[in-house]
Design a protein around this motif. Structure first.
Motif, PDB file in Angstrom:
ATOM      1  N   ILE A   9       1.190  -1.480   0.475  1.00 48.82           N
ATOM      2  CA  ILE A   9       0.209   0.145   0.065  1.00 48.82           C
ATOM      3  C   ILE A   9       1.454   0.900  -0.262  1.00 48.82           C
ATOM      4  CG2 ILE A   9      -1.700  -1.046   1.235  1.00 48.82           C
ATOM      5  CD1 ILE A   9      -0.982   0.152   3.832  1.00 48.82           C
ATOM      6  N   ARG A  48      -5.314  -7.095   0.250  1.00 52.88           N
ATOM      7  CA  ARG A  48      -5.220  -6.737  -0.982  1.00 52.88           C
ATOM      8  C   ARG A  48      -6.008  -7.889  -0.863  1.00 52.88           C
ATOM      9  NH1 ARG A  48      -1.774  -1.667  -3.936  1.00 52.88           N
ATOM     10  NH2 ARG A  48      -4.468  -1.493  -4.717  1.00 52.88           N
ATOM     11  N   ARG A  69      -8.934  -4.687   4.039  1.00 52.99           N
ATOM     12  CA  ARG A  69      -9.258  -4.976   3.283  1.00 52.99           C
ATOM     13  C   ARG A  69      -8.709  -3.701   1.757  1.00 52.99           C
ATOM     14  NH1 ARG A  69      -8.552  -5.143  -2.301  1.00 52.99           N
ATOM     15  NH2 ARG A  69      -9.486  -6.518  -3.579  1.00 52.99           N
ATOM     16  N   GLY A  71      -9.168  -2.115  -0.916  1.00 55.49           N
ATOM     17  CA  GLY A  71      -9.479  -1.806  -2.343  1.00 55.49           C
ATOM     18  C   GLY A  71     -11.079  -2.119  -1.863  1.00 55.49           C
ATOM     19  N   ASN A 296      -3.419   3.701  -5.445  1.00 49.01           N
ATOM     20  CA  ASN A 296      -2.479   3.549  -4.189  1.00 49.01           C
ATOM     21  C   ASN A 296      -2.974   4.588  -2.803  1.00 49.01           C
ATOM     22  OD1 ASN A 296      -1.675   0.972  -5.464  1.00 49.01           O
ATOM     23  ND2 ASN A 296       0.360   2.065  -6.312  1.00 49.01           N
TER      24      ASN A 296
END
Length: 534
Positions: A9, A48, A69, A71, A296
């Motif tokens: 990340i 992820r 998570r 995402g 990101n």
């Protein structure tokens, strides 16, 4: 408190955690066995798409309080197992949608112009451009499977390329299609037969896994191109391989695979194999959907803020926990459970697209703050069709994005019960409603199912049966279930007029197989059988 991060990340997110006093370990590419051995030392884990937060890991994670998570999709996280242990699950569903949509469009351009093959050839000093004549997107038909947030952006961008855009999504209203300027396909087959480009944008569920297989590929126009930047497994890889080999599919671009490789191993350490990687007309990218600097940053900072807030005991937008702002959560909990059950019924029993949902509160509920109860209805309604990302915070927005109107109304007048929740589903052709009440503060009952009066206590597995009102049907249903060793825990029939139609709720101890469902549907007089899972 200690946090482990197993996939990359943004550094800004990691720094945020450290600045807020958390001890952070980054262990990118850690193996499942190694993670299993150390997870007990951590209060939170951030992942992820690769790391599996499953029952085995959770059993070892004795101190775990939060799973983050970074995402959108949460198919690699056992949310139910987390909930049972009181572990909060948070995700960032809005942070990378533009990146994912733009990648899908980029992949489409690449395979229409043979860019992967051209790049390899030129790097090998082969400049014979006549070998790589491609096709233009202009004037072609793009078929989008899944017209949610990402699919809608893809549609807009492809329309900007002067493509004719059609889409298949049985859960999106006609008005939403019109607003986006997209032609609606009533069936998947209708989309497959006319599309020059097929791009998938659905979550991975039991309904969508393998939704494009050999049968579906045989329906496609010869020479179709396929893009999957959503979830691995939506397209059956063996069937796709065969179709690419024999020319039915000209090219495919895949950002996701089934299963996924490790994205952190060095080439000399990589042991992943897949026959699709051997084909020149397949472009594979390593799950780059969220791999932009912007995404990101958005994902990394958003997930670390959520995880930090949850560890501090703050109310956060959790997948498995409503953002309650009431002092007496125990009082509302039975109503939340009832509301979610009422919402879940529709798409487990019906298929026609819903245009409007109205939640009607009667009795003493009319004097309470009901917003969170309504969100429970919407969560239940969306859950059977969108299991990856629906939660109490985004449910209303997701409903709006589908083009479904939401209404809430109240009345203190009520004769039979002290409280009643009615959920009315309006389609183009009809209105259907379900109602429920709570007795003695915690006893949940469903009292109306599509116009038929009941007094039924919902259980995890319920067969909803509609049949002609005539003798012998109940006995045949019991015989079929008994022959398969399926125990009936409770049963209730209801009819409005003798000899017309009746409905039944049959509570069973386990989910009924497709074969038994087929036998039940074949009983003379049975009109419909649905498996309701609460």
């Amino acid at each position: 408190m200690r946090i482990i991060i197993t996939e990359r990340i943004a550094d800004e997110g990691i720094n945020y955690l450290k600045e807020n006093g958390f001890e952070v370990d980054t262990r990118y590419g850690i193996s499942s066995d190694e993670l299993l051995g150390i997870i007990g030392d951590y209060d939170a884990i951030i992942v992820r798409s690769v790391t599996k937060v499953n029952e085995e890991l959770l059993e070892a994670a004795k101190n775990l309080k939060v799973v983050g998570r970074a995402g959108n999709g949460i198919d690699n996280i056992d949310v139910g197992a987390c909930t049972k242990r009181g572990i909060i699950v948070v995700n960032t569903p809005e942070s990378n949608i533009m990146a994912a949509a733009e990648l899908a469009v980029a992949l489409a351009f690449a395979i229409f112009r043979n860019l992967p093959q051209v790049h390899v050839a030129v790097r090998n000093k082969d400049f014979r451009r006549n070998r790589f004549i491609g096709n233009e997107l202009d004037g072609k038909t793009a078929g989008i499977i899944g017209l949610g947030r990402i699919g809608s952006i893809v549609a807009r961008k492809l329309k900007g390329c002067n493509m004719r855009v059609v889409a298949y999504d049985p859960y999106i209203t006609d008005d939403r299609f019109k607003m986006l300027g997209v032609e609606k396909c009533e069936t998947l087959e209708e989309l497959l037969k006319q599309s020059d480009l097929i791009t998938l944008h659905t979550p991975k569920t039991s309904e969508t896994y393998g939704m494009i297989g050999e049968k579906e590929l045989n329906m496609c126009k010869r020479g179709v191109r396929i893009v999957n930047a959503a979830r691995g497994g939506l397209v059956n890889e063996k069937a796709l391989y065969d179709a690419l080999k024999d020319g039915r599919v000209t090219a495919a671009a895949l950002d996701v695979l089934d299963p996924e490789p490790s994205y952190d191993k060095k080439p000399e350490e990589q042991d992943y194999t897949n026959p699709l990687l051997e084909l020149d007309n397949v472009m594979v990218t390593p799950h780059l959907g969220a791999s932009t600097q912007e995404a990101n940053y958005n994902v990394g900072t958003a997930i670390t803020e959520l995880v930090a807030g949850a560890l501090k005991g703050e109310m956060v937008a959790a997948v498995n926990m409503p953002p309650m702002h009431t002092k007496d959560l125990s009082e509302l909990r039975p109503y939340l459970n009832l509301a979610e059950m009422l919402g879940k019924i529709y798409y487990q029993a019906e298929k026609e697209t819903v245009q409007q949902i109205e939640v009607i509160y009667r009795g003493d509920l009319a004097d309470k703050e009901t917003k969170v109860i309504s969100l429970s209805v919407l969560k239940g309604f969306l859950d059977p069709i969108n299991k990856e990302k629906v939660n109490y915070v985004n449910a209303e927005l997701m409903l709006k994005n589908m083009g479904v109107e939401f209404k809430e109304s109240k009345s203190t007048n009520l004769d039979k019960y002290t409280n009643l929740i009615t959920v009315k589903f309006t389609t183009k052709k009809k209105e259907l409603s379900v109602s429920g009440t709570v007795f003695a503060k915690e006893e949940i009952r469903i009292v109306d199912f599509f116009g038929y009066k009941l007094d039924f206590e919902p259980t995890p597995y319920v067969l909803a049966i509609q049949n002609v009102d005539k003798p012998g049907i109940i006995g045949q249903i019991g015989t079929i279930l008994g022959a398969d060793n399926i125990n009936i825990a409770a049963m209730q029939w209801s009819r409005n007029r003798r000899g017309e139609k009746a409905v039944a709720f049959v509570s069973v101890d386990a989910e009924v197989s497709e074969e038994i469902m087929r036998l039940l549907k074949n009983i003379d007089g049975v009109l419909k059988v649905s498996m309701l899972k609460f």
